[in-house]
Design a protein around this motif. Structure first.
Motif, PDB file in Angstrom:
ATOM      1  N   UNK A 111       0.832  -1.207   0.000  1.00 56.90           N
ATOM      2  CA  UNK A 111       0.000   0.000   0.000  1.00 56.90           C
ATOM      3  C   UNK A 111       0.865   1.254   0.000  1.00 56.90           C
ATOM      4  N   UNK A 112       1.992   1.212   0.713  1.00 54.54           N
ATOM      5  CA  UNK A 112       2.899   2.357   0.726  1.00 54.54           C
ATOM      6  C   UNK A 112       3.493   2.603  -0.662  1.00 54.54           C
ATOM      7  N   UNK A 113       3.904   1.533  -1.355  1.00 55.98           N
ATOM      8  CA  UNK A 113       4.452   1.675  -2.712  1.00 55.98           C
ATOM      9  C   UNK A 113       3.372   2.166  -3.667  1.00 55.98           C
ATOM     10  N   UNK A 114       2.173   1.618  -3.546  1.00 51.53           N
ATOM     11  CA  UNK A 114       1.051   2.044  -4.386  1.00 51.53           C
ATOM     12  C   UNK A 114       0.747   3.525  -4.155  1.00 51.53           C
ATOM     13  N   UNK A 115       0.748   3.954  -2.900  1.00 50.86           N
ATOM     14  CA  UNK A 115       0.480   5.363  -2.583  1.00 50.86           C
ATOM     15  C   UNK A 115       1.545   6.273  -3.174  1.00 50.86           C
ATOM     16  N   UNK A 116       2.795   5.818  -3.155  1.00 49.20           N
ATOM     17  CA  UNK A 116       3.870   6.621  -3.743  1.00 49.20           C
ATOM     18  C   UNK A 116       3.648   6.786  -5.250  1.00 49.20           C
ATOM     19  N   UNK A 117       3.242   5.703  -5.931  1.00 46.41           N
ATOM     20  CA  UNK A 117       2.980   5.783  -7.365  1.00 46.41           C
ATOM     21  C   UNK A 117       1.815   6.726  -7.658  1.00 46.41           C
ATOM     22  N   UNK A 118       0.762   6.663  -6.846  1.00 45.42           N
ATOM     23  CA  UNK A 118      -0.397   7.520  -7.057  1.00 45.42           C
ATOM     24  C   UNK A 118      -0.050   8.987  -6.775  1.00 45.42           C
ATOM     25  N   UNK A 119       0.799   9.228  -5.786  1.00 45.88           N
ATOM     26  CA  UNK A 119       1.194  10.600  -5.491  1.00 45.88           C
ATOM     27  C   UNK A 119       2.005  11.182  -6.650  1.00 45.88           C
ATOM     28  N   UNK A 120       2.881  10.385  -7.242  1.00 45.47           N
ATOM     29  CA  UNK A 120       3.611  10.844  -8.427  1.00 45.47           C
ATOM     30  C   UNK A 120       2.641  11.228  -9.537  1.00 45.47           C
ATOM     31  N   UNK A 121       1.616  10.409  -9.739  1.00 50.04           N
ATOM     32  CA  UNK A 121       0.634  10.673 -10.794  1.00 50.04           C
ATOM     33  C   UNK A 121      -0.095  11.994 -10.549  1.00 50.04           C
ATOM     34  N   UNK A 122      -0.517  12.227  -9.317  1.00 52.19           N
ATOM     35  CA  UNK A 122      -1.262  13.449  -8.996  1.00 52.19           C
ATOM     36  C   UNK A 122      -0.363  14.683  -8.997  1.00 52.19           C
ATOM     37  N   UNK A 123       0.899  14.481  -8.670  1.00 51.19           N
ATOM     38  CA  UNK A 123       1.814  15.619  -8.579  1.00 51.19           C
ATOM     39  C   UNK A 123       2.221  16.147  -9.948  1.00 51.19           C
ATOM     40  N   UNK A 124       2.442  15.263 -10.905  1.00 52.60           N
ATOM     41  CA  UNK A 124       2.996  15.675 -12.194  1.00 52.60           C
ATOM     42  C   UNK A 124       1.879  16.089 -13.148  1.00 52.60           C
ATOM     43  N   UNK A 163      -4.484  -1.031 -11.252  1.00 59.18           N
ATOM     44  CA  UNK A 163      -4.839   0.391 -11.140  1.00 59.18           C
ATOM     45  C   UNK A 163      -3.649   1.262 -11.521  1.00 59.18           C
ATOM     46  N   UNK A 164      -2.461   0.894 -11.041  1.00 52.39           N
ATOM     47  CA  UNK A 164      -1.264   1.687 -11.315  1.00 52.39           C
ATOM     48  C   UNK A 164      -0.941   1.700 -12.806  1.00 52.39           C
ATOM     49  N   UNK A 165      -1.088   0.559 -13.482  1.00 52.87           N
ATOM     50  CA  UNK A 165      -0.795   0.497 -14.915  1.00 52.87           C
ATOM     51  C   UNK A 165      -1.786   1.347 -15.702  1.00 52.87           C
ATOM     52  N   UNK A 166      -3.069   1.309 -15.331  1.00 54.21           N
ATOM     53  CA  UNK A 166      -4.067   2.161 -15.987  1.00 54.21           C
ATOM     54  C   UNK A 166      -3.723   3.643 -15.803  1.00 54.21           C
ATOM     55  N   UNK A 167      -3.248   3.990 -14.610  1.00 48.18           N
ATOM     56  CA  UNK A 167      -2.852   5.381 -14.355  1.00 48.18           C
ATOM     57  C   UNK A 167      -1.651   5.760 -15.210  1.00 48.18           C
ATOM     58  N   UNK A 168      -0.710   4.834 -15.380  1.00 46.29           N
ATOM     59  CA  UNK A 168       0.452   5.113 -16.227  1.00 46.29           C
ATOM     60  C   UNK A 168       0.028   5.379 -17.666  1.00 46.29           C
ATOM     61  N   UNK A 169      -0.949   4.602 -18.153  1.00 50.06           N
ATOM     62  CA  UNK A 169      -1.438   4.814 -19.515  1.00 50.06           C
ATOM     63  C   UNK A 169      -2.093   6.191 -19.641  1.00 50.06           C
ATOM     64  N   UNK A 170      -2.869   6.580 -18.635  1.00 51.05           N
ATOM     65  CA  UNK A 170      -3.503   7.902 -18.661  1.00 51.05           C
ATOM     66  C   UNK A 170      -2.460   9.009 -18.586  1.00 51.05           C
ATOM     67  N   UNK A 171      -1.401   8.780 -17.815  1.00 47.93           N
ATOM     68  CA  UNK A 171      -0.346   9.781 -17.668  1.00 47.93           C
ATOM     69  C   UNK A 171       0.367  10.035 -18.992  1.00 47.93           C
ATOM     70  N   UNK A 172       0.512   8.964 -19.808  1.00 46.03           N
ATOM     71  CA  UNK A 172       1.189   9.094 -21.099  1.00 46.03           C
ATOM     72  C   UNK A 172       0.500  10.119 -22.003  1.00 46.03           C
ATOM     73  N   UNK A 173      -0.805  10.300 -21.813  1.00 48.37           N
ATOM     74  CA  UNK A 173      -1.573  11.190 -22.693  1.00 48.37           C
ATOM     75  C   UNK A 173      -1.458  12.656 -22.286  1.00 48.37           C
ATOM     76  N   UNK A 174      -0.809  12.937 -21.169  1.00 44.82           N
ATOM     77  CA  UNK A 174      -0.695  14.332 -20.726  1.00 44.82           C
ATOM     78  C   UNK A 174       0.274  15.105 -21.618  1.00 44.82           C
ATOM     79  N   UNK A 205       8.847   6.486 -16.048  1.00 41.32           N
ATOM     80  CA  UNK A 205       9.691   5.334 -15.726  1.00 41.32           C
ATOM     81  C   UNK A 205       9.676   5.038 -14.229  1.00 41.32           C
ATOM     82  N   UNK A 206       9.691   6.092 -13.426  1.00 42.62           N
ATOM     83  CA  UNK A 206       9.633   5.891 -11.975  1.00 42.62           C
ATOM     84  C   UNK A 206       8.317   5.227 -11.575  1.00 42.62           C
ATOM     85  N   UNK A 207       7.206   5.679 -12.170  1.00 41.17           N
ATOM     86  CA  UNK A 207       5.901   5.083 -11.850  1.00 41.17           C
ATOM     87  C   UNK A 207       5.836   3.638 -12.323  1.00 41.17           C
ATOM     88  N   UNK A 208       6.436   3.353 -13.484  1.00 44.19           N
ATOM     89  CA  UNK A 208       6.444   1.976 -13.981  1.00 44.19           C
ATOM     90  C   UNK A 208       7.267   1.065 -13.076  1.00 44.19           C
TER      91      UNK A 208
END
Length: 315
Positions: A77-90, A115-126, A99-102
């Motif tokens: 959960x801590x690793x997942x939260x870190x990935x989600x925080x990166x997504x919301x921050x950038x 969930x994290x992989x779906x977020x990475x795909x959405x992040x690519x479109x930014x 690459x860090x999120x992956x």
């Protein structure tokens, strides 16, 4: 460009996919190969999949097989939260952030990884813009001990800055990144806080800089409500009984004094480095809180509520 030998190209593909996943065209771009090499790259990727060294997703993206990890549920959960925080921050796309999120995503159990992989795909479109490049240069300046030059666009003026960065911090209030350091073009040598999104025309100088041994980043921010330190100010707030449980659930800092009165009201006393960062948070409570001290914060809240009332035609 001369095409690299196949063995060299395959090793380069594995190296690229050790830092994240990608399509054949993504990998062609990362390796700097010409378009006519696309079929060769696709053939190499199929070979690596046949050997079990890579796997291909239904969307046509390649990645290294996910290794089993030994995270317990709380660690996951801590690793997942870190990935989600990166997504919301950038707010903007940055290849290094992706690459860090992956890398974080690959460590997660299946349910969280999905969930994290779906977020990475959405992040690519930014979009990718100047803010992303500024963040790269600021990170490089800090970690390599070099000076960052930029034009700093504050709300009042534009200031030339040559910044020796002591550390970079994310605000817990708005998730924006801030560089804390000394502008060597400004007298006094005191560290100040600079919001990365307000930096323009950033460039990395060859000049080296050192962080004073007696500088402690956590002490610098010890009394900040968000990211801005300042002279300590005592703030006293009086919350209505209707929000008693919400106040109790809110993290107000270890130094906060919280007392529920017989009337059901909650009295909160905070000591913060200036009250201006506190203003949006107080306004978010609407009429459920009254500011008792300091007078300047009380007046600012009253004026904001009065302006809001005029907008909505309320008396």
């Amino acid at each position: 460009m001369t095409a690299p030998p196949r063995a060299e190209r395959i090793l380069a593909l594995l190296d690229c996919l050790g830092e994240g996943e990608g399509s054949a065209r993504d990998l062609l771009r990362r390796l700097g190969l010409p378009e006519q090499q696309l079929r060769s790259v696709q053939r190499d990727l199929r070979t690596l999949c046949d050997r079990g060294l890579l796997e291909r997703s239904p969307a046509g993206r390649y990645r290294r097989p996910v290794r089993a990890v030994s995270l317990n549920p709380v660690e996951a959960l801590a690793v997942y939260s870190a990935a989600r925080m990166l997504y919301h921050h950038a707010a903007e796309y940055n290849e290094h952030y992706l690459r860090a999120m992956e890398k974080l995503s690959r460590q997660l159990p299946d349910r969280a990884r999905r969930v994290a992989v779906l977020a990475n795909e959405a992040y690519r479109a930014r979009p990718n813009g100047e803010a992303s490049r500024t963040f790269e240069l600021a990170a490089q300046a800090w970690l390599e001990g070099r000076v960052l030059r930029c034009a700093y666009h504050s709300l009042q003026k534009v200031t030339p800055v040559e910044l020796a960065i002591y550390f970079i911090e994310l605000s817990p209030q708005n998730r924006q990144a801030y560089a804390i350091g000394v502008n060597r073009l400004k007298e006094g040598g005191r560290p100040f806080v600079y919001r990365l999104s307000r930096m323009r025309e950033a460039a990395l100088l060859a000049d080296r800089c050192e962080i004073p041994e007696d500088f402690h980043p956590l002490q610098f921010l010890a009394n900040a409500w968000g990211i801005m330190p300042g002279e300590p100010v005592r703030v006293e707030l009086f919350f209505s009984p209707q929000v008693r449980d919400r106040v109790r659930e809110t993290h107000l800092g270890q130094s906060a004094e919280i007392r529920v009165l017989a009337s059901g009201h909650t009295r909160v006393v905070l000591t913060v480095g200036g009250w201006k960062e506190l203003l949006p948070w107080v306004l978010g409570w609407g009429g459920e809180v009254e500011v008792l001290e300091p007078p300047a914060l009380r007046e600012a809240v009253a004026q904001a509520h009065a302006a809001g009332a005029r907008v909505y035609g309320a008396s």
